[in-house]
Structure formats: structure tokens, C-alpha cells
Design a protein around this motif. Structure first.
Motif, PDB file in Angstrom:
ATOM      1  N   GLU A 127       1.536   4.168  -3.122  1.00 56.21           N
ATOM      2  CA  GLU A 127       1.425   5.615  -2.929  1.00 56.21           C
ATOM      3  C   GLU A 127       2.667   6.318  -3.472  1.00 56.21           C
ATOM      4  O   GLU A 127       2.569   7.329  -4.176  1.00 56.21           O
ATOM      5  N   ARG A 187      -1.635   4.279  -6.371  1.00 58.32           N
ATOM      6  CA  ARG A 187      -2.749   3.909  -5.494  1.00 58.32           C
ATOM      7  C   ARG A 187      -4.064   4.545  -5.908  1.00 58.32           C
ATOM      8  O   ARG A 187      -5.131   3.911  -5.824  1.00 58.32           O
ATOM      9  N   GLU A 203       0.830  -1.211   0.000  1.00 63.83           N
ATOM     10  CA  GLU A 203       0.000   0.000   0.000  1.00 63.83           C
ATOM     11  C   GLU A 203       0.863   1.259   0.000  1.00 63.83           C
ATOM     12  O   GLU A 203       0.635   2.186  -0.783  1.00 63.83           O
ATOM     13  N   VAL A 255      -7.268  -2.690  -3.426  1.00 62.97           N
ATOM     14  CA  VAL A 255      -6.054  -3.508  -3.456  1.00 62.97           C
ATOM     15  C   VAL A 255      -6.314  -4.720  -2.574  1.00 62.97           C
ATOM     16  O   VAL A 255      -6.674  -4.575  -1.403  1.00 62.97           O
TER      17      VAL A 255
END
Length: 279
Positions: free
Chosen positions: A213, A218, A209, A224
Motif C-alpha cells: 500500500e 497493492r 500488504e 497477494v
């Protein structure tokens, strides 16, 4: 047809259509495309031949034909490693370089051999035991990697190793270790402009995650899904079934498997896994 041809050339992906199943496979070493007009027909046959190299051995993965005027699906689901991104340098070199900083002497080739050996020997993480518990998943995943890397390096479990591991583990969760393939963002922009929803299903751990970003990926994804969410890893059908559920939630209406395409680089984990649920 022209739009599909341009998209194929841009992405450099293999398209597999078997019955109602579809799976796109991203480039590794070289991909060649042959577009031929079907004689007397309305469709264009797109034959995509993809090859990749494993060590010094080159093998042909697939040669498939798509007979359509273009994919009319609603949702594209992506793998990550070697599909959207790749390492900036060989993994063994990175580990050897960081290990040397902490007084641990291990060569690049030794690291590469060790990873191949230990990946085959290490038990997999029992994700089903803590499905949905992300705090537990983070602890289990980090400890799994700590033991694996220690076995690869063949060193004592002391302060020097712990500091080395912490730096390595953190490094591979950042864009200092990874970079996007150059065609990724233009392709995602094109798909999104056509009204296609996007998401990610990966066997990565909790670090993904934050990495997404940093790579500015993202915001493209409706969701996800990681092994800790599904309680299993690809090619287990349950992780793809969860993706179908989440795709329907994102769309606000039922999205069938035939309306989804899965994009990845592994025939076993990605192609066969997604085909098993009808993608």
C-alpha cells in the motif's frame, strides 16, 4: 517484436522458456540483451544474458532464447524483493544504526555475518500447521524474527532488545526501508494496458500488504499470496498452484499455467518453482 524488445529493455528481466514453462527474472547487477533476426524466418530470437554478484563472486545465471512474436499470456505473477523493490541501505547498516540508539553495540559487518549464519541455522516457520490463520501467522512470524535477530545481535532478551527489535521490525515493513526499481510502475502500467492481469506471490510475512500500500503497488494486484495463505513457501508447488486457482477466479474463467508468467530473481525459488507447475 519491437514492443517485446522495448519491454525487455525497460524491465531488464531474463526470460526463461523451457517447453511450455516461462519465468522472467528481474535485474540484479547487470543484464545484457542480444536481439538477432532469424535468417529466413518470421521469428526474432531474443537471447538474454543475466549476471549477478554474490559477495565478490560473479556468476552467469542463464542464457536463454525466446522464439516467439511476443507473449500471449493472460496473467503475470510477481515476486517482490529484488524484483519489484530493493532496500534503501544495506540491511546490516540499518540494524546496527537502530541498535546503537537502544544501547546495543553491534557492527554492520557483524550483523551481515550473523544473518547469514542464523538463516542457515534457524528452523523454518511451520506454515502448514496454521494455513489460512493469519492471526496465528502474524504471531509466529514476528516471534521467529525476534529470535533470529536476537541470535544475530548476541544480546540478552531484555527491554532494550525488545524496543530495538520492535523498531527494526516495524521499520522493515515500511517504505522507509524499501524503494521500487524505477522501471516497475511503467512496466506494470504497460502490462495492464495490454489487458494482462497482475498479482503477487511472495515468501514475505504479514507486513507485505501494508508495505505494498505504501509503495502504491497493492492496487495493481488482483491478489497477494503469502506463505501463511498457502501453508508453504516457494519453491513448493502448492503456492504456485494456489496462484493458478486465484488467477482463474480473478479472470472469471480457467487460466492455465501456460497462460501465466512468473517474474522473480531466484533461480531456485522462482524459476524452478514456477516451472514445476507449468508456468
Amino acid at each position: 517484436i519491437d514492443a517485446m524488445r522495448r519491454l525487455l529493455e525497460t524491465v531488464g528481466m531474463m526470460i526463461c522458456l523451457m517447453g511450455s514453462a516461462a519465468a522472467f527474472v528481474a535485474p540484479a547487477v547487470r543484464t545484457s540483451f542480444r536481439l538477432t533476426q532469424q535468417v529466413g524466418g518470421r521469428n526474432t530470437a531474443a537471447s538474454c544474458h543475466r549476471f549477478f554478484t554474490v559477495g565478490k563472486h560473479q556468476r552467469r545465471v542463464a542464457a536463454v532464447r525466446m522464439m516467439s512474436d511476443g507473449w500471449e499470456g493472460k496473467h503475470a505473477i510477481f515476486d517482490v524483493t529484488n524484483t519489484l523493490m530493493e532496500l534503501r541501505e544495506p540491511v546490516g547498516r540499518t540494524y546496527a544504526r537502530i541498535a546503537e540508539k537502544h544501547g546495543i553495540q553491534v557492527g554492520e559487518e557483524e550483523m551481515d555475518r550473523g544473518f547469514r549464519r542464523e538463516f542457515a541455522l534457524m528452523d523454518s516457520i511451520p506454515y502448514w500447521d496454521f494455513k489460512g490463520d493469519m492471526q496465528m501467522a502474524e504471531a509466529k512470524e514476528r516471534e521467529w524474527w525476534r529470535l533470529l535477530v536476537r541470535n544475530v545481535m548476541g544480546c540478552e532478551d531484555n527491554e532494550a532488545y525488545q524496543a530495538c527489535f520492535d523498531e527494526c521490525f516495524d521499520h522493515f515493513g515500511t517504505n522507509k526501508a524499501w524503494k521500487l526499481f524505477p522501471e516497475v510502475l511503467p512496466t506494470l502500467d504497460t502490462l495492464r494496458a495490454k489487458g494482462c492481469r497482475l498479482s503477487i506471490v511472495s515468501n514475505w510475512d504479514f507486513r507485505l500488504e501494508g508495505l505494498l500500500e505504501q509503495l502504491e503497488l497493492r492496487d495493481y494486484a488482483d491478489f497477494v499470496i503469502l506463505p501463511a495463505h498457502a501453508g508453504c513457501v516457494k519453491p513448493d508447488s502448492r503456492i504456485f498452484e494456489m496462484a493458478l486457482e486465484r488467477a482463474s477466479e480473478a479472470a472469471g474463467a480457467e487460466v492455465s499455467a501456460s497462460e501465466c508468467v512468473y517474474v522473480g530473481d531466484s533461480m531456485s525459488r522462482d524459476v524452478r518453482g514456477s516451472e514445476a507447475v507449468g508456468m
